[in-house]
Scaffold this motif. Structure first.
Motif, PDB file in Angstrom:
ATOM      1  N   ALA A  31       0.751  -1.142  -0.149  1.00 45.10           N
ATOM      2  CA  ALA A  31       0.230   0.241  -0.042  1.00 45.10           C
ATOM      3  C   ALA A  31       0.982   1.305  -0.143  1.00 45.10           C
ATOM      4  N   VAL A  32       2.023   1.414   1.056  1.00 47.96           N
ATOM      5  CA  VAL A  32       2.435   2.607   1.119  1.00 47.96           C
ATOM      6  C   VAL A  32       3.392   2.866  -0.079  1.00 47.96           C
ATOM      7  N   LEU A  33       4.016   1.697  -0.697  1.00 47.36           N
ATOM      8  CA  LEU A  33       5.019   1.807  -1.768  1.00 47.36           C
ATOM      9  C   LEU A  33       4.175   1.958  -3.157  1.00 47.36           C
ATOM     10  N   GLY A  34       3.022   1.280  -3.231  1.00 49.89           N
ATOM     11  CA  GLY A  34       2.193   1.373  -4.065  1.00 49.89           C
ATOM     12  C   GLY A  34       1.635   2.797  -4.508  1.00 49.89           C
ATOM     13  N   ALA A  35       1.526   3.860  -3.184  1.00 52.95           N
ATOM     14  CA  ALA A  35       0.939   4.984  -3.163  1.00 52.95           C
ATOM     15  C   ALA A  35       2.049   5.964  -3.988  1.00 52.95           C
ATOM     16  N   ILE A  36       3.457   5.573  -3.880  1.00 51.50           N
ATOM     17  CA  ILE A  36       4.179   6.477  -4.460  1.00 51.50           C
ATOM     18  C   ILE A  36       4.718   5.802  -5.809  1.00 51.50           C
ATOM     19  N   GLY A  37       4.314   4.896  -6.267  1.00 52.71           N
ATOM     20  CA  GLY A  37       4.478   4.336  -7.599  1.00 52.71           C
ATOM     21  C   GLY A  37       5.282   3.132  -7.855  1.00 52.71           C
ATOM     22  N   LEU A  38       5.720   2.338  -6.738  1.00 56.17           N
ATOM     23  CA  LEU A  38       6.337   1.184  -7.179  1.00 56.17           C
ATOM     24  C   LEU A  38       5.143  -0.118  -6.834  1.00 56.17           C
ATOM     25  N   PRO A  39       5.798  -1.017  -7.747  1.00 55.70           N
ATOM     26  CA  PRO A  39       5.026  -2.395  -7.771  1.00 55.70           C
ATOM     27  C   PRO A  39       4.927  -3.166  -6.507  1.00 55.70           C
ATOM     28  N   ALA A  40       3.851  -3.769  -6.290  1.00 57.54           N
ATOM     29  CA  ALA A  40       3.803  -5.059  -5.148  1.00 57.54           C
ATOM     30  C   ALA A  40       5.224  -5.858  -5.036  1.00 57.54           C
ATOM     31  N   GLY A  41       5.178  -5.903  -3.924  1.00 56.93           N
ATOM     32  CA  GLY A  41       6.468  -6.791  -3.406  1.00 56.93           C
ATOM     33  C   GLY A  41       6.291  -8.235  -3.996  1.00 56.93           C
ATOM     34  N   ILE A  42       7.526  -8.781  -4.291  1.00 56.28           N
ATOM     35  CA  ILE A  42       7.714 -10.355  -4.916  1.00 56.28           C
ATOM     36  C   ILE A  42       8.058 -11.146  -3.734  1.00 56.28           C
ATOM     37  N   THR A  43       7.454 -12.290  -3.451  1.00 50.25           N
ATOM     38  CA  THR A  43       7.724 -13.259  -2.310  1.00 50.25           C
ATOM     39  C   THR A  43       8.503 -14.253  -3.161  1.00 50.25           C
ATOM     40  N   ASP A  44       9.800 -14.439  -2.353  1.00 55.38           N
ATOM     41  CA  ASP A  44      10.549 -15.709  -2.636  1.00 55.38           C
ATOM     42  C   ASP A  44      10.389 -16.965  -2.221  1.00 55.38           C
ATOM     43  N   ASP A  45      11.076 -17.956  -2.289  1.00 55.55           N
ATOM     44  CA  ASP A  45      10.782 -19.372  -2.208  1.00 55.55           C
ATOM     45  C   ASP A  45      11.166 -19.500  -0.589  1.00 55.55           C
ATOM     46  N   LYS A  46      11.807 -18.637   0.305  1.00 53.45           N
ATOM     47  CA  LYS A  46      11.992 -18.386   1.338  1.00 53.45           C
ATOM     48  C   LYS A  46      10.847 -17.775   2.382  1.00 53.45           C
ATOM     49  N   GLY A  47      10.048 -17.073   1.495  1.00 54.10           N
ATOM     50  CA  GLY A  47       8.845 -16.252   2.033  1.00 54.10           C
ATOM     51  C   GLY A  47       9.460 -14.896   2.466  1.00 54.10           C
ATOM     52  N   ARG A  48      10.543 -14.428   1.917  1.00 52.45           N
ATOM     53  CA  ARG A  48      11.052 -13.159   2.013  1.00 52.45           C
ATOM     54  C   ARG A  48      10.125 -12.356   1.159  1.00 52.45           C
ATOM     55  N   VAL A  49       9.785 -10.912   1.267  1.00 54.41           N
ATOM     56  CA  VAL A  49       9.342 -10.058   0.170  1.00 54.41           C
ATOM     57  C   VAL A  49      10.232  -9.163  -0.149  1.00 54.41           C
ATOM     58  N   PHE A  50      10.254  -8.978  -1.309  1.00 53.26           N
ATOM     59  CA  PHE A  50      11.159  -7.925  -1.900  1.00 53.26           C
ATOM     60  C   PHE A  50      10.661  -6.748  -2.962  1.00 53.26           C
ATOM     61  N   TYR A  51      10.879  -5.479  -2.819  1.00 53.56           N
ATOM     62  CA  TYR A  51      10.222  -4.412  -3.575  1.00 53.56           C
ATOM     63  C   TYR A  51      11.697  -3.983  -4.323  1.00 53.56           C
ATOM     64  N   LEU A  52      11.415  -3.688  -5.611  1.00 52.59           N
ATOM     65  CA  LEU A  52      12.375  -3.433  -6.403  1.00 52.59           C
ATOM     66  C   LEU A  52      12.349  -2.081  -6.968  1.00 52.59           C
ATOM     67  N   SER A  53      13.419  -1.558  -7.120  1.00 50.54           N
ATOM     68  CA  SER A  53      13.177  -0.105  -7.876  1.00 50.54           C
ATOM     69  C   SER A  53      14.685   0.190  -8.283  1.00 50.54           C
ATOM     70  N   PRO A  54      14.544   1.177  -9.373  1.00 52.18           N
ATOM     71  CA  PRO A  54      15.828   1.539 -10.134  1.00 52.18           C
ATOM     72  C   PRO A  54      17.014   1.775  -9.272  1.00 52.18           C
TER      73      PRO A  54
END
Length: 126
Positions: A21-44
């Motif tokens: 929600a907060v990162l989407g509000a400033i234009g970033l895509p939803a987080g990606i969950t990896d096989d260990k359950g961690r969530v990552f938000y990627l930006s330039p």
């Protein structure tokens, strides 16, 4: 300067909802969950990661630590703050607004995420 920031989360589902929600509000895509359950938000300009602590202990917020997110304008700061409060965050410090100091004039807002991490949305003003 930084490649990534990783924060601990006690409830990855609640934290992902908040950060989507907060990162989407400033234009970033939803987080990606990896096989260990961690969530990552990627930006330039870097990566934000969410993880359960690998030592099995509870995640705790850094005393004195703040993670800042750059915003394009004051409207983005307001949208970030509103999205955070609506998705499990807690408003802290003064309401969103202009602050002036040694770093110049800035439009700022502060929140704590669902695990207590202190966050700031910042727009540097001309």
């Amino acid at each position: 300067m930084f490649s990534h920031v990783m924060v601990g989360a006690n409830d990855l589902t609640a934290s992902k909802k908040f950060y989507d929600a907060v990162l989407g509000a400033i234009g970033l895509p939803a987080g990606i969950t990896d096989d260990k359950g961690r969530v990552f938000y990627l930006s330039p300009t870097g990566v934000l990661g969410l993880t359960s602590p690998i030592d099995g202990a509870a995640a705790t917020a850094a005393n004195g630590g703040t993670i800042g997110f750059a915003c394009a304008d004051s409207a983005a700061v307001e949208a970030w703050h509103k999205a955070g409060v609506a998705n499990g965050g807690t408003a802290i410090e003064d309401p969103p607004g202009v602050r002036e100091g040694g770093m110049g004039k800035m439009y700022l807002a502060y929140l704590r995420d669902p695990s207590g991490n202190k966050l700031c949305a910042l727009h540097r003003m001309g």
